[in-house]
Design a protein around this motif. Structure first.
Motif, PDB file in Angstrom:
ATOM      1  N   ARG A 111      -2.316  -4.644  15.410  1.00 33.06           N
ATOM      2  CA  ARG A 111      -1.608  -4.489  14.219  1.00 33.06           C
ATOM      3  C   ARG A 111      -2.395  -3.824  13.183  1.00 33.06           C
ATOM      4  O   ARG A 111      -2.002  -3.299  12.051  1.00 33.06           O
ATOM      5  N   ILE A 143      -3.993  -0.682  11.257  1.00 32.32           N
ATOM      6  CA  ILE A 143      -3.842   0.965  11.276  1.00 32.32           C
ATOM      7  C   ILE A 143      -5.106   1.619  10.941  1.00 32.32           C
ATOM      8  O   ILE A 143      -5.613   2.730  11.231  1.00 32.32           O
ATOM      9  N   ALA A 202      -1.787  -3.904   2.670  1.00 34.20           N
ATOM     10  CA  ALA A 202      -3.270  -4.084   2.629  1.00 34.20           C
ATOM     11  C   ALA A 202      -3.763  -5.372   2.497  1.00 34.20           C
ATOM     12  O   ALA A 202      -3.228  -6.119   1.408  1.00 34.20           O
ATOM     13  N   LEU A 251      -5.785  -2.233   6.663  1.00 32.39           N
ATOM     14  CA  LEU A 251      -4.393  -1.501   6.361  1.00 32.39           C
ATOM     15  C   LEU A 251      -3.538  -1.700   7.653  1.00 32.39           C
ATOM     16  O   LEU A 251      -3.946  -1.663   8.750  1.00 32.39           O
ATOM     17  N   THR A 252      -2.350  -2.253   7.520  1.00 37.57           N
ATOM     18  CA  THR A 252      -1.235  -2.640   8.377  1.00 37.57           C
ATOM     19  C   THR A 252       0.135  -2.281   7.951  1.00 37.57           C
ATOM     20  O   THR A 252       0.406  -2.039   6.776  1.00 37.57           O
ATOM     21  N   THR A 253       1.079  -2.958   8.714  1.00 39.27           N
ATOM     22  CA  THR A 253       2.329  -2.882   8.532  1.00 39.27           C
ATOM     23  C   THR A 253       3.041  -4.456   8.747  1.00 39.27           C
ATOM     24  O   THR A 253       2.565  -5.060   9.630  1.00 39.27           O
ATOM     25  N   LYS A 262      10.256  -3.381   7.002  1.00 41.77           N
ATOM     26  CA  LYS A 262       8.916  -3.063   7.561  1.00 41.77           C
ATOM     27  C   LYS A 262       8.261  -2.416   6.230  1.00 41.77           C
ATOM     28  O   LYS A 262       8.451  -1.267   5.967  1.00 41.77           O
ATOM     29  N   PRO A 275       4.340  -1.245   4.353  1.00 39.95           N
ATOM     30  CA  PRO A 275       2.708  -1.080   4.448  1.00 39.95           C
ATOM     31  C   PRO A 275       2.095  -2.101   3.536  1.00 39.95           C
ATOM     32  O   PRO A 275       2.264  -2.308   2.366  1.00 39.95           O
ATOM     33  N   TRP A 332       0.812  -1.302   0.115  1.00 37.41           N
ATOM     34  CA  TRP A 332      -0.091   0.097  -0.066  1.00 37.41           C
ATOM     35  C   TRP A 332       0.911   1.297   0.016  1.00 37.41           C
ATOM     36  O   TRP A 332       1.482   1.331   1.235  1.00 37.41           O
ATOM     37  N   VAL A 333       0.838   2.131  -1.075  1.00 38.99           N
ATOM     38  CA  VAL A 333       1.761   3.018  -1.226  1.00 38.99           C
ATOM     39  C   VAL A 333       0.936   4.353  -1.633  1.00 38.99           C
ATOM     40  O   VAL A 333       0.397   4.443  -2.615  1.00 38.99           O
TER      41      VAL A 333
END
Length: 371
Positions: free
Chosen positions: A312, A314, A270, A332-334, A266, A268, A198-199
């Motif tokens: 976790r 976001i 989804a 959404l998470t990392t 780490k 991002p 996810w950017v």
């Protein structure tokens, strides 16, 4: 005259002479041969003796001829019976035996998965409740990427091998033959729990899986690992994704390790559920780490969902789009600093008869939150 006809004998005397008329017996016992008359005069006694001898010979001749004719007729009848010319006996009809298209393996209740080389390198897995598919290296065309397909089943036994065999022989698994079917469209979407990097609010998904390894199959658990690599604005991302599914569970479990340019990182991430171009109703609960959808396919309810450790999460975002297959609800998470990420995803189908409403589905998911 002496006459033999139809088995009867007649004797007459005239002009002081005996005329013996001998007729051979054909198949109809009709006289056909004549002997010359006897001219010498004889006394009555001698005549009677002579006639008696002649009669005895004729009777013997007649019986012999009749017996021979009967034997020939009987032989001819036997030949005709063995090879009838006009009436043909129907062959004995044995009771029809239906082909047994199911084996004991087809009816086994197991957690099972395999690489499907005969169908463009699919990898498909199932348990007694649900079945899933991802697309492999040789799959062709738009829409065969890393999204997860749902196979809707309403029988507890294994169907993967049977459905593929029937599909390749002309019976499509896109039509319900009584056990379930695959009406679920994935296309370029994430399907049921596919991931993406996810950017800046944009999803960058992987393509088809590149390698696979089966760890366990055929018992209470199916477990395997597939690998992906793809380019993103952040660099080259790789994912080592281990999937497991236990008997009795509606959700498969994912344990992934991501790298960026070959190093743990780490990232991002989804986790997505397709809304099928907004045909589905969506629900999300960030506090429980749950997203879910509800829609009807062929007028029968299907519900999808994903669960993430609430710590976790976001955000939960619903992103409609006019672009085909681009509409989703996302968790959404990392990843961790070492690139690790774990979550669950799956579905329930109303026709299976166990979970029969969206409310019941969300209750099921919420009861599994944090596991």
């Amino acid at each position: 005259c002496l006459d033999i006809s139809a088995g009867s004998l007649y004797l007459s005397q005239y002009c002081h002479r005996w005329h013996i008329k001998v007729l051979a017996v054909d198949e109809n016992r009709t006289v056909v041969t004549t002997c010359p008359p006897v001219y010498p005069r004889v006394n009555t006694m001698n005549s009677r003796i002579i006639v008696g001898h002649i009669l005895a010979l004729l009777i013997l001749f007649t019986f012999t001829a009749c017996d021979s004719t009967g034997t020939d007729n009987a032989s001819g009848q036997t030949a005709q019976e063995s090879q009838p010319a006009e009436t043909v006996a129907e062959p004995k009809q044995e009771p029809a035996v239906e082909a047994d298209t199911e084996t004991e393996a087809d009816k086994e209740v197991i957690a099972y998965g395999r690489f499907v080389s005969e169908r463009e390198d699919d990898f498909t897995w199932e348990n007694d409740k649900v079945a899933f598919r991802i697309y492999g290296p040789s799959s062709n065309g738009k829409g065969q990427v890393s999204g997860v397909d749902a196979w809707l089943k309403k029988v507890p036994y294994s169907i993967i091998d049977k459905w593929y065999a029937e599909h390749l022989s002309g019976t499509s698994y896109h039509e319900d033959q009584g056990e379930g079917y695959d009406p679920f469209h994935v296309g370029d979407s994430r399907g049921v729990g596919g991931t993406a990097v996810w950017v800046d609010g944009v999803a960058w998904p992987a393509g088809k899986y590149e390698t696979y390894e089966v760890h366990e199959s055929g018992n209470d658990v199916v477990s395997f690992t597939v690998t992906y690599s793809w380019d993103t604005p952040l660099g080259e991302v790789a994912e080592n994704k281990t999937v497991s599914l236990r008997l009795g569970d509606q959700l498969y479990h994912v344990s992934s390790v991501f790298t960026l340019d070959g190093e743990p990182a780490k990232l991002p991430i989804a986790i997505g559920l397709t809304t099928h171009d907004e045909k589905a109703q969506v629900s999300g609960n960030a506090e429980l780490g749950r997203i879910s959808t509800s829609e009807a396919i062929d007028e029968i309810g299907i519900w999808t969902g994903a669960l993430l450790n609430p710590a976790r999460v976001i955000d939960v975002v619903h992103v409609p789009s006019e672009e085909k297959d681009a509409s989703h609800i996302w968790l959404l998470t990392t990843t961790s600093e070492t690139g690790d990420l774990g979550f669950r995803a799956g579905f329930a189908w109303e026709a299976a008869g166990e979970i029969t409403s969206f409310e019941a589905w969300n209750e099921y998911l919420d009861s599994r939150a944090g596991q």
